[in-house]
Design a protein around this motif. Structure first.
Motif, PDB file in Angstrom:
ATOM      1  N   THR A   1       0.835  -1.211   0.000  1.00 12.71           N
ATOM      2  CA  THR A   1       0.000   0.000   0.000  1.00 12.71           C
ATOM      3  C   THR A   1       0.869   1.260   0.000  1.00 12.71           C
ATOM      4  O   THR A   1       2.057   1.211   0.298  1.00 12.71           O
ATOM      5  N   ARG A   2       0.192   2.354  -0.257  1.00 10.10           N
ATOM      6  CA  ARG A   2       0.850   3.677  -0.317  1.00 10.10           C
ATOM      7  C   ARG A   2       1.745   3.959   0.893  1.00 10.10           C
ATOM      8  O   ARG A   2       2.930   4.241   0.708  1.00 10.10           O
ATOM      9  N   PRO A   3       1.205   3.891   2.128  1.00 14.86           N
ATOM     10  CA  PRO A   3       2.084   4.269   3.245  1.00 14.86           C
ATOM     11  C   PRO A   3       3.251   3.315   3.440  1.00 14.86           C
ATOM     12  O   PRO A   3       4.331   3.729   3.920  1.00 14.86           O
ATOM     13  N   GLU A   4       3.075   2.046   3.078  1.00 13.27           N
ATOM     14  CA  GLU A   4       4.196   1.108   3.249  1.00 13.27           C
ATOM     15  C   GLU A   4       5.342   1.458   2.303  1.00 13.27           C
ATOM     16  O   GLU A   4       6.521   1.363   2.673  1.00 13.27           O
TER      17      GLU A   4
ATOM     18  N   VAL B   1       3.286   5.747  -8.546  1.00 10.38           N
ATOM     19  CA  VAL B   1       3.801   7.115  -8.441  1.00 10.38           C
ATOM     20  C   VAL B   1       4.845   7.211  -7.326  1.00 10.38           C
ATOM     21  O   VAL B   1       5.855   7.912  -7.454  1.00 10.38           O
ATOM     22  N   PHE B   2       4.649   6.452  -6.248  1.00  6.20           N
ATOM     23  CA  PHE B   2       5.593   6.518  -5.118  1.00  6.20           C
ATOM     24  C   PHE B   2       6.884   5.765  -5.439  1.00  6.20           C
ATOM     25  O   PHE B   2       7.968   6.204  -5.083  1.00  6.20           O
ATOM     26  N   LEU B   3       6.745   4.634  -6.126  1.00  9.81           N
ATOM     27  CA  LEU B   3       7.957   3.883  -6.505  1.00  9.81           C
ATOM     28  C   LEU B   3       8.829   4.754  -7.405  1.00  9.81           C
ATOM     29  O   LEU B   3      10.059   4.765  -7.281  1.00  9.81           O
TER      30      LEU B   3
ATOM     31  N   ALA C   1      -9.583  11.578   4.493  1.00  7.29           N
ATOM     32  CA  ALA C   1     -10.311  10.600   5.315  1.00  7.29           C
ATOM     33  C   ALA C   1     -10.577   9.378   4.458  1.00  7.29           C
ATOM     34  O   ALA C   1     -11.093   9.506   3.340  1.00  7.29           O
ATOM     35  N   HIS C   2     -10.173   8.231   4.952  1.00  5.87           N
ATOM     36  CA  HIS C   2     -10.365   7.003   4.181  1.00  5.87           C
ATOM     37  C   HIS C   2     -10.636   5.794   5.058  1.00  5.87           C
ATOM     38  O   HIS C   2     -10.948   4.717   4.558  1.00  5.87           O
ATOM     39  N   ARG C   3     -10.495   5.945   6.377  1.00  4.17           N
ATOM     40  CA  ARG C   3     -10.509   4.780   7.244  1.00  4.17           C
ATOM     41  C   ARG C   3     -11.886   4.110   7.239  1.00  4.17           C
ATOM     42  O   ARG C   3     -12.921   4.781   7.169  1.00  4.17           O
ATOM     43  N   ALA C   4     -11.865   2.786   7.318  1.00  4.69           N
ATOM     44  CA  ALA C   4     -13.112   2.015   7.211  1.00  4.69           C
ATOM     45  C   ALA C   4     -14.183   2.549   8.155  1.00  4.69           C
ATOM     46  O   ALA C   4     -15.336   2.731   7.751  1.00  4.69           O
TER      47      ALA C   4
ATOM     48  N   PRO D   1      -6.124  11.052  -5.491  1.00  9.47           N
ATOM     49  CA  PRO D   1      -4.949  11.026  -4.616  1.00  9.47           C
ATOM     50  C   PRO D   1      -3.750  11.646  -5.330  1.00  9.47           C
ATOM     51  O   PRO D   1      -3.619  11.541  -6.553  1.00  9.47           O
ATOM     52  N   LEU D   2      -2.868  12.270  -4.559  1.00  9.35           N
ATOM     53  CA  LEU D   2      -1.709  12.955  -5.149  1.00  9.35           C
ATOM     54  C   LEU D   2      -0.432  12.171  -4.900  1.00  9.35           C
ATOM     55  O   LEU D   2      -0.360  11.357  -3.959  1.00  9.35           O
ATOM     56  N   GLY D   3       0.571  12.444  -5.701  1.00 12.65           N
ATOM     57  CA  GLY D   3       1.896  11.872  -5.469  1.00 12.65           C
ATOM     58  C   GLY D   3       2.478  12.426  -4.173  1.00 12.65           C
ATOM     59  O   GLY D   3       1.956  13.388  -3.604  1.00 12.65           O
TER      60      GLY D   3
ATOM     61  N   ASP E   1       3.810  16.288  -4.253  1.00 12.87           N
ATOM     62  CA  ASP E   1       2.691  17.240  -4.208  1.00 12.87           C
ATOM     63  C   ASP E   1       2.056  17.223  -2.828  1.00 12.87           C
ATOM     64  O   ASP E   1       1.725  18.268  -2.261  1.00 12.87           O
ATOM     65  N   PHE E   2       1.875  16.021  -2.278  1.00 10.54           N
ATOM     66  CA  PHE E   2       1.163  15.925  -1.014  1.00 10.54           C
ATOM     67  C   PHE E   2       1.973  16.546   0.126  1.00 10.54           C
ATOM     68  O   PHE E   2       1.434  17.269   0.968  1.00 10.54           O
ATOM     69  N   LEU E   3       3.270  16.272   0.134  1.00  7.24           N
ATOM     70  CA  LEU E   3       4.133  16.866   1.176  1.00  7.24           C
ATOM     71  C   LEU E   3       4.072  18.385   1.115  1.00  7.24           C
ATOM     72  O   LEU E   3       4.009  19.063   2.146  1.00  7.24           O
TER      73      LEU E   3
ATOM     74  N   ASP F   1      -7.944  11.326   9.076  1.00  5.29           N
ATOM     75  CA  ASP F   1      -8.043  10.123   9.908  1.00  5.29           C
ATOM     76  C   ASP F   1      -6.878   9.180   9.600  1.00  5.29           C
ATOM     77  O   ASP F   1      -6.857   8.035  10.024  1.00  5.29           O
ATOM     78  N   SER F   2      -5.891   9.683   8.861  1.00 11.57           N
ATOM     79  CA  SER F   2      -4.739   8.870   8.466  1.00 11.57           C
ATOM     80  C   SER F   2      -3.711   8.779   9.592  1.00 11.57           C
ATOM     81  O   SER F   2      -3.487   9.747  10.317  1.00 11.57           O
ATOM     82  N   GLY F   3      -3.082   7.620   9.706  1.00 13.71           N
ATOM     83  CA  GLY F   3      -2.014   7.468  10.690  1.00 13.71           C
ATOM     84  C   GLY F   3      -0.781   8.260  10.294  1.00 13.71           C
ATOM     85  O   GLY F   3      -0.258   9.081  11.055  1.00 13.71           O
ATOM     86  N   GLY F   4      -0.328   8.012   9.064  1.00 13.69           N
ATOM     87  CA  GLY F   4       0.901   8.649   8.593  1.00 13.69           C
ATOM     88  C   GLY F   4       0.796  10.166   8.551  1.00 13.69           C
ATOM     89  O   GLY F   4       1.765  10.878   8.807  1.00 13.69           O
ATOM     90  N   ILE F   5      -0.388  10.665   8.255  1.00 15.81           N
ATOM     91  CA  ILE F   5      -0.541  12.121   8.131  1.00 15.81           C
ATOM     92  C   ILE F   5      -0.561  12.784   9.515  1.00 15.81           C
ATOM     93  O   ILE F   5      -0.055  13.898   9.685  1.00 15.81           O
TER      94      ILE F   5
ATOM     95  N   GLU G   1       1.369  11.832  11.802  1.00 13.96           N
ATOM     96  CA  GLU G   1       2.812  11.916  12.081  1.00 13.96           C
ATOM     97  C   GLU G   1       3.459  13.052  11.279  1.00 13.96           C
ATOM     98  O   GLU G   1       4.221  13.860  11.820  1.00 13.96           O
ATOM     99  N   GLU G   2       3.141  13.096   9.996  1.00 14.16           N
ATOM    100  CA  GLU G   2       3.770  14.109   9.142  1.00 14.16           C
ATOM    101  C   GLU G   2       3.398  15.522   9.579  1.00 14.16           C
ATOM    102  O   GLU G   2       4.215  16.446   9.499  1.00 14.16           O
ATOM    103  N   ALA G   3       2.160  15.689  10.058  1.00 13.12           N
ATOM    104  CA  ALA G   3       1.723  17.026  10.486  1.00 13.12           C
ATOM    105  C   ALA G   3       2.632  17.564  11.587  1.00 13.12           C
ATOM    106  O   ALA G   3       3.096  18.709  11.516  1.00 13.12           O
TER     107      ALA G   3
HETATM  108  N1  UDP Z   1      -0.192  10.577   0.824  1.00 17.12           N
HETATM  109  C1  UDP Z   1       0.127  10.944  -0.480  1.00 17.12           C
HETATM  110  N2  UDP Z   1      -0.863  11.394  -1.293  1.00 17.12           N
HETATM  111  C2  UDP Z   1      -2.159  11.522  -0.895  1.00 17.12           C
HETATM  112  C3  UDP Z   1      -2.472  11.163   0.441  1.00 17.12           C
HETATM  113  C4  UDP Z   1      -1.470  10.686   1.261  1.00 17.12           C
HETATM  114  O1  UDP Z   1       1.293  10.865  -0.884  1.00 17.12           O
HETATM  115  O2  UDP Z   1      -3.004  11.945  -1.678  1.00 17.12           O
HETATM  116  C5  UDP Z   1       0.866  10.036   1.692  1.00 17.12           C
HETATM  117  C6  UDP Z   1       1.070  10.813   2.970  1.00 17.12           C
HETATM  118  O3  UDP Z   1       2.053  11.811   2.794  1.00 17.12           O
HETATM  119  C7  UDP Z   1       1.507   9.730   3.950  1.00 17.12           C
HETATM  120  C8  UDP Z   1       0.816   8.482   3.441  1.00 17.12           C
HETATM  121  O4  UDP Z   1       0.451   8.749   2.096  1.00 17.12           O
HETATM  122  O5  UDP Z   1       2.910   9.508   3.878  1.00 17.12           O
HETATM  123  C9  UDP Z   1      -0.386   8.165   4.273  1.00 17.12           C
HETATM  124  O6  UDP Z   1      -1.133   7.175   3.671  1.00 17.12           O
HETATM  125  P1  UDP Z   1      -2.612   6.828   4.099  1.00 17.12           P
HETATM  126  O7  UDP Z   1      -3.244   7.999   4.726  1.00 17.12           O
HETATM  127  O8  UDP Z   1      -3.269   6.248   2.906  1.00 17.12           O
HETATM  128  O9  UDP Z   1      -2.414   5.624   5.112  1.00 17.12           O
HETATM  129  P2  UDP Z   1      -2.216   5.494   6.701  1.00 17.12           P
HETATM  130  O10 UDP Z   1      -1.010   6.254   7.081  1.00 17.12           O
HETATM  131  O11 UDP Z   1      -3.472   5.995   7.344  1.00 17.12           O
HETATM  132  O12 UDP Z   1      -2.096   4.028   6.892  1.00 17.12           O
END
Ligand code: UDP
Ligand code: UD1
Length: 373
Positions: A9-12, A46-48, A203-206, A261-263, A266-268, A280-284, A286-288
């Motif tokens: 997945t994206r965050p991994e 896009v992330f790879l 927001a994406h969480r189940a 969704p953005l790369g 762009d997202f950073l 509701d994202s975990g990673g976001i 943290e990034e905030a």
């Molecule tokens: N992210 C991104 N583009 C987006 C939304 C999120 O690049 O449009 C990045 C964000 O910077 C963070 C990660 O994806 O590093 C978070 O992923 P997500 O919210 O899907 O998963 P979670 O962290 O909740 O498991």
């Protein structure tokens, strides 16, 4: 040494890229196994590309499905690859179904599992992620909790051996990419946004998207936003909105730009320049706090309590009064704003990836990278 990375997945991808890079820098070429849990270009490739990852060795194309379908199919396909490749260790990151599948398939083949971002707990077992985290931690041989608090969660469950507090690799990723993002991305111009004059929403969480009434509550919050806002929308949310007949209502909210969704770059850049983030994202979450942006979390609990304790994050749930009330206070109260934006990052110094590679290479050299019999 032959380490294998299982991700999907994206965050991994974002959070494992610094670990993969650290192995490459030390002359070790890891095996990359992508389950295909995320498959759209903007959720994976896009992330790879942006993070300049080496080519994937095995694409498993598991795709979407129910919890058991997705986890089960991933396990079956991962097992086949691991039997052929026999890596010395399998690294997984976080709490997705891919992580659970990777951890279970590996440990049952007696290949040691290293869990990056171990020990997080929301103490809410209705979340699929909480089940995945607990089971992955207990299947793992080497554990890398990001913080002391996460280490203590493991200790409470009797996991004390081969536990290394290394920080969160999300800091590595942000530090390695924030400046590049600032320079390369034209996302503010594309959406007509001015720095610190918009709120970033995700927001994406189940638990927020699978029930119609919760999506309606989210929409009500967004309809009441006092500022410009931008919402790069996860395909899960888009799908549910369409299914429940709510898409048109979401898309027509004045002042809110909904995008695909953005790369990462762009997202950073969007995060760094936001006035505040609602997510509701975990990673976001943290990034905030890493990027000094106040975060309002659209949940009732968090497995990142460090951010709340540090003062950079507030849990507002899907409570309209609370969420909008907080945003209004941030707009009016400069003192409060500075306090939240200035909260100290609890996730380390950005060298977590290097530490993980060093520790695993050390354990391997000493012959200690084995599943305990
Ligand atoms: N992210 C991104 N583009 C987006 C939304 C999120 O690049 O449009 C990045 C964000 O910077 C963070 C990660 O994806 O590093 C978070 O992923 P997500 O919210 O899907 O998963 P979670 O962290 O909740 O498991
Ligand atoms: C998964 C994780 C979640 C993580 C999120 C990161 C689990 C249980 N959940 O949730 O913890 O925060 O990834 O983003 O593993 N879809 C697409 N295209 C894609 C991927 C998904 O359209 O490339 C749609 C499909 O309709 C799919 C739905 O999104 O059914 C959900 O995808 P899934 O991988 O099951 O879970 P996420 O919500 O992405």
């Amino acid at each position: 040494m032959k380490p294998a990375f299982v991700f999907g997945t994206r965050p991994e991808i974002i959070k494992l890229a610094p670990v993969i890079r650290a192995f490459l820098d030390r002359g070790v070429e890891p095996l990359l196994i992508h389950t295909g849990q995320h498959y759209d270009y903007e959720m994976s490739s896009v992330f790879l590309e942006e993070l300049e990852m080496p080519p994937i060795d095995h694409h498993l194309e598991v795709g979407s499905g129910t919890q058991a379908e997705q986890t089960g199919l991933a396990m079956i396909k991962i097992e086949k690859v691991l039997v052929d490749e026999r890596p010395d260790v399998v690294l997984v990151q976080g709490d997705t179904n891919t992580v659970l599948a990777g951890a279970l398939a590996s440990v049952k083949l007696k290949i040691p599992v290293a869990h990056v971002e171990a020990g997080l707990r929301s103490f809410d077992r209705t979340m699929p992620e909480e089940i995945n985290r607990i089971l992955a931690d207990h299947a793992s041989e080497v554990l890398f909790p990001p913080t002391e608090e996460a280490r203590k969660n493991l200790e409470r469950e009797g996991i004390t051996e081969n536990v290394y507090v290394v920080g969160n690799t999300v800091v590595d990723a942000v530090l390695q990419n924030a400046e590049v993002a600032e320079r390369k991305s034209d996302v503010l111009e594309r959406f007509g946004l001015k720095p610190k004059e918009y709120v970033l929403i995700t927001a994406h969480r189940a638990e927020n998207t699978d029930r119609r009434e919760n999506l309606e509550r989210l929409i009500e919050i967004l309809e009441g936003l006092p500022t410009r806002a931008v919402y790069p929308m996860h395909p899960r949310t888009r799908g549910r909105l369409e299914e429940f007949g709510l898409w048109e209502r979401m898309a027509s909210i004045e002042n809110l730009t909904v995008t695909k969704p953005l790369g990462y770059l762009d997202f950073l850049k969007l995060e760094k320049n936001a006035f505040a983030i609602m997510t509701d994202s975990g990673g976001i979450q943290e990034e905030a706090i890493i990027l000094n942006v106040p975060c309002l979390t659209l949940r009732y609990n968090t497995e990142r309590p460090e951010t709340v304790k540090a003062g950079g994050n507030v849990l507002v749930g899907l409570e309209k009064e609370r969420a909008l009330g907080y945003l209004q206070r941030l707009l009016k109260d400069g003192e409060l704003y500075r306090k939240m934006a200035g909260a100290a990052n609890p996730f380390g110094d950005g060298k977590a990836g290097e530490r993980i590679a060093e520790i695993l290479m050390g354990l391997y050299k000493e012959g200690k990278l084995k599943v305990k019999s």
